[in-house]
Scaffold this active site. Structure first.
Site, PDB file in Angstrom:
ATOM      1  N   GLU A 125      42.851  -1.899   7.460  1.00  0.00           N
ATOM      2  CA  GLU A 125      42.470  -3.204   6.923  1.00  0.00           C
ATOM      3  C   GLU A 125      41.436  -3.875   7.819  1.00  0.00           C
ATOM      4  OE1 GLU A 125      45.826  -5.644   5.940  1.00  0.00           O
ATOM      5  OE2 GLU A 125      47.123  -3.911   5.528  1.00  0.00           O
TER       6      GLU A 125
ATOM      7  N   TYR B  44      36.612  -6.951  -4.138  1.00  0.00           N
ATOM      8  CA  TYR B  44      37.394  -5.773  -4.558  1.00  0.00           C
ATOM      9  C   TYR B  44      36.497  -4.826  -5.344  1.00  0.00           C
ATOM     10  CZ  TYR B  44      41.656  -8.368  -3.382  1.00  0.00           C
ATOM     11  OH  TYR B  44      42.638  -9.050  -2.718  1.00  0.00           O
TER      12      TYR B  44
HETATM   13  P1  ADP Z   1      44.989  -7.896  -0.268  1.00  0.00           P
HETATM   14  O1  ADP Z   1      46.470  -7.844  -0.027  1.00  0.00           O
HETATM   15  O2  ADP Z   1      44.611  -7.600  -1.698  1.00  0.00           O
HETATM   16  O3  ADP Z   1      44.230  -7.043   0.715  1.00  0.00           O
HETATM   17  P2  ADP Z   1      44.125 -10.220   1.277  1.00  0.00           P
HETATM   18  O4  ADP Z   1      44.834 -11.532   1.291  1.00  0.00           O
HETATM   19  O5  ADP Z   1      44.239  -9.361   2.501  1.00  0.00           O
HETATM   20  O6  ADP Z   1      44.578  -9.435  -0.028  1.00  0.00           O
HETATM   21  O7  ADP Z   1      42.586 -10.520   0.940  1.00  0.00           O
HETATM   22  C1  ADP Z   1      41.664  -9.448   0.993  1.00  0.00           C
HETATM   23  C2  ADP Z   1      40.482  -9.604   0.063  1.00  0.00           C
HETATM   24  O8  ADP Z   1      39.811 -10.849   0.330  1.00  0.00           O
HETATM   25  C3  ADP Z   1      39.442  -8.536   0.297  1.00  0.00           C
HETATM   26  O9  ADP Z   1      39.718  -7.361  -0.470  1.00  0.00           O
HETATM   27  C4  ADP Z   1      38.150  -9.210  -0.137  1.00  0.00           C
HETATM   28  O10 ADP Z   1      37.906  -8.981  -1.520  1.00  0.00           O
HETATM   29  C5  ADP Z   1      38.421 -10.690   0.113  1.00  0.00           C
HETATM   30  N1  ADP Z   1      37.756 -11.263   1.298  1.00  0.00           N
HETATM   31  C6  ADP Z   1      37.073 -12.442   1.280  1.00  0.00           C
HETATM   32  N2  ADP Z   1      36.595 -12.731   2.500  1.00  0.00           N
HETATM   33  C7  ADP Z   1      36.943 -11.708   3.329  1.00  0.00           C
HETATM   34  C8  ADP Z   1      36.712 -11.446   4.733  1.00  0.00           C
HETATM   35  N3  ADP Z   1      36.029 -12.293   5.513  1.00  0.00           N
HETATM   36  N4  ADP Z   1      37.215 -10.282   5.240  1.00  0.00           N
HETATM   37  C9  ADP Z   1      37.907  -9.439   4.457  1.00  0.00           C
HETATM   38  N5  ADP Z   1      38.168  -9.632   3.124  1.00  0.00           N
HETATM   39  C10 ADP Z   1      37.688 -10.770   2.560  1.00  0.00           C
HETATM   40 MG    MG Z   2      44.510  -7.135   2.850  1.00  0.00          MG
END
Ligand code: ADP
Ligand code: MG
Length: 157
Positions: free
Chosen positions: A81, A93
């Site tokens: 991650e 995504y």
């Molecule tokens: P998930 O459980 O689906 O991974 P998260 O709460 O970890 O959810 O959020 C991840 C998603 O947020 C990423 O897949 C991306 O689309 C979005 N995102 C937005 N800003 C960022 C960032 N600065 N770093 C990583 N992901 C980000």
């Molecule tokens: Mg995540």
């Protein structure tokens, strides 16, 4: 086991994680697909790392990376991650995330409280920021890896 020398280059699709609420903590983590995680070398040990990241053919940003065991799969599968140190207007995504893992920060840990977890991550982010400003790490930001045609999946060149 011997540790794989860094940097390590990796590219793959961003998929839905398991809603551990990282976004609610202000620390969203872009999860790599299972296919990418399975192709990950086992000599890159679990823990927290720093490096560079780029979404699609966007700009290259600093990042912190967590390689850990995935509770959804009873901790028999890894998850990889990336928290990109940048504010994005929208989620990404399905896009291709390219990363270069530059250095190791610390092993995985369990924390007694949410506050302790968040402050540890804030420290990781500060560590990543200052490490990546070193000239030998800054030059990886300009690596040709980040300018290869979009969608081309290449692990370690
Ligand atoms: P998930 O459980 O689906 O991974 P998260 O709460 O970890 O959810 O959020 C991840 C998603 O947020 C990423 O897949 C991306 O689309 C979005 N995102 C937005 N800003 C960022 C960032 N600065 N770093 C990583 N992901 C980000
Ligand atoms: Mg995540």
């Amino acid at each position: 086991a011997a540790m794989r020398p860094l940097p390590y280059f990796c590219r793959g699709e961003v998929v839905k994680g398991f809603g551990r609420g990282s976004k609610e903590l202000g620390i969203p983590t872009a999860n790599f697909s299972e296919q990418v995680v399975e192709s990950f070398p086992s000599d890159i040990s679990t823990g927290i790392y720093y490096g560079w990241a780029c979404v699609g053919n966007g700009d290259v940003h600093k990042m912190v990376l967590s390689i850990g065991w995935n509770p959804f799969y009873k901790n028999i599968k890894k998850s990889v991650e990336t928290h990109i140190i940048h504010t994005f207007k929208e989620d990404f995504y399905g896009e291709i995330l390219s990363i270069v893992i530059v250095g190791y920060i610390r092993p995985e840990k369990n924390f007694d409280s949410l506050e302790a977890l968040i402050s540890a991550i804030q420290e990781d982010i500060e560590e990543a920021k200052s490490q990546l400003d070193l000239p030998e790490h800054l030059k990886l930001k300009e690596d040709n890896f980040f300018h290869l045609p979009e969608g081309k999946i290449v692990n370690n060149h």
